[in-house]
Motif scaffolding. Structure first.
Motif, PDB file in Angstrom:
ATOM      1  N   ASP A   1      70.225  77.263 -93.793  1.00 38.80           N
ATOM      2  CA  ASP A   1      71.034  76.453 -93.876  1.00 38.80           C
ATOM      3  C   ASP A   1      72.133  75.783 -93.477  1.00 38.80           C
ATOM      4  O   ASP A   1      73.158  76.540 -93.955  1.00 38.80           O
ATOM      5  N   ALA A   2      72.377  74.419 -93.429  1.00 36.24           N
ATOM      6  CA  ALA A   2      74.024  73.885 -93.172  1.00 36.24           C
ATOM      7  C   ALA A   2      74.297  73.745 -93.614  1.00 36.24           C
ATOM      8  O   ALA A   2      73.564  72.073 -93.840  1.00 36.24           O
ATOM      9  N   GLU A   4      77.219  69.922 -94.005  1.00 38.15           N
ATOM     10  CA  GLU A   4      78.478  68.974 -92.849  1.00 38.15           C
ATOM     11  C   GLU A   4      79.113  68.205 -94.223  1.00 38.15           C
ATOM     12  O   GLU A   4      78.382  67.022 -94.570  1.00 38.15           O
ATOM     13  N   LEU A  19      75.390  67.143 -84.191  1.00 39.26           N
ATOM     14  CA  LEU A  19      74.290  68.092 -84.337  1.00 39.26           C
ATOM     15  C   LEU A  19      73.644  68.088 -83.301  1.00 39.26           C
ATOM     16  O   LEU A  19      72.272  68.746 -83.334  1.00 39.26           O
ATOM     17  N   TYR A  22      73.301  71.455 -83.449  1.00 43.17           N
ATOM     18  CA  TYR A  22      72.653  72.487 -84.764  1.00 43.17           C
ATOM     19  C   TYR A  22      71.192  72.662 -84.261  1.00 43.17           C
ATOM     20  O   TYR A  22      70.867  73.300 -84.611  1.00 43.17           O
ATOM     21  N   SER A  25      70.303  75.375 -82.412  1.00 40.32           N
ATOM     22  CA  SER A  25      70.853  76.516 -83.219  1.00 40.32           C
ATOM     23  C   SER A  25      69.369  77.477 -84.310  1.00 40.32           C
ATOM     24  O   SER A  25      68.271  76.420 -83.876  1.00 40.32           O
ATOM     25  N   TYR A  27      69.453  76.941 -87.446  1.00 41.26           N
ATOM     26  CA  TYR A  27      68.906  76.696 -88.939  1.00 41.26           C
ATOM     27  C   TYR A  27      68.064  75.810 -89.273  1.00 41.26           C
ATOM     28  O   TYR A  27      67.071  75.114 -87.839  1.00 41.26           O
ATOM     29  N   ARG A  29      67.341  74.031 -91.421  1.00 36.26           N
ATOM     30  CA  ARG A  29      67.580  72.388 -92.483  1.00 36.26           C
ATOM     31  C   ARG A  29      69.559  72.145 -92.124  1.00 36.26           C
ATOM     32  O   ARG A  29      70.434  73.274 -92.547  1.00 36.26           O
ATOM     33  N   VAL A  30      69.701  70.741 -92.249  1.00 36.60           N
ATOM     34  CA  VAL A  30      71.080  70.271 -92.434  1.00 36.60           C
ATOM     35  C   VAL A  30      71.112  69.240 -92.813  1.00 36.60           C
ATOM     36  O   VAL A  30      70.842  68.487 -93.039  1.00 36.60           O
ATOM     37  N   PRO A  62      66.229  71.312 -86.595  1.00 41.11           N
ATOM     38  CA  PRO A  62      65.965  71.241 -88.170  1.00 41.11           C
ATOM     39  C   PRO A  62      65.861  69.987 -89.108  1.00 41.11           C
ATOM     40  O   PRO A  62      66.025  68.871 -87.755  1.00 41.11           O
ATOM     41  N   PHE A  64      66.895  66.752 -90.510  1.00 36.40           N
ATOM     42  CA  PHE A  64      68.762  66.648 -90.718  1.00 36.40           C
ATOM     43  C   PHE A  64      68.804  65.783 -91.879  1.00 36.40           C
ATOM     44  O   PHE A  64      67.807  64.912 -91.750  1.00 36.40           O
TER      45      PHE A  64
END
Length: 86
Positions: A1-2, A4, A19, A22, A25, A27, A29-30, A62, A64
């Motif tokens: 997870d990331a 921001e 975005l 991401y 990527s 990931y 979930r962001v 992911p 968002f």
């Protein structure tokens, strides 16, 4: 997870670029933490567009998740949640 934490003003194009990065990527979930209801709405629109443009049978972008920054008071948190339709 990331995670921001949105502190500096950014153009919509810059947010879309971030975005999109991401979305390409690994990931899953962001979490995007915001102070402003207007920014929450704008990020929701950008995230929906990026997700639609990045989804294909080989890749799922992911999730968002947009939410209020944890340092906001109850009124600020409620305003962000209202802007997101919660």
């Amino acid at each position: 997870d990331a995670i921001e934490l949105e502190l500096a003003p950014k153009t919509t194009d810059r947010l879309a670029s971030i975005l999109t990065g991401y979305a390409h990527s690994d990931y899953t979930r962001v979490l995007l933490l915001v102070e402003s209801p207007a920014l929450a709405r704008r990020l929701a629109r950008v995230a929906a567009k990026v997700t639609a443009a990045s989804t294909n049978r080989w890749r799922t972008p992911p999730v968002f998740q947009i939410d209020a920054r944890p340092d906001l008071d109850d009124e600020g948190t409620a305003a962000v949640h209202r802007a997101l339709g919660r």
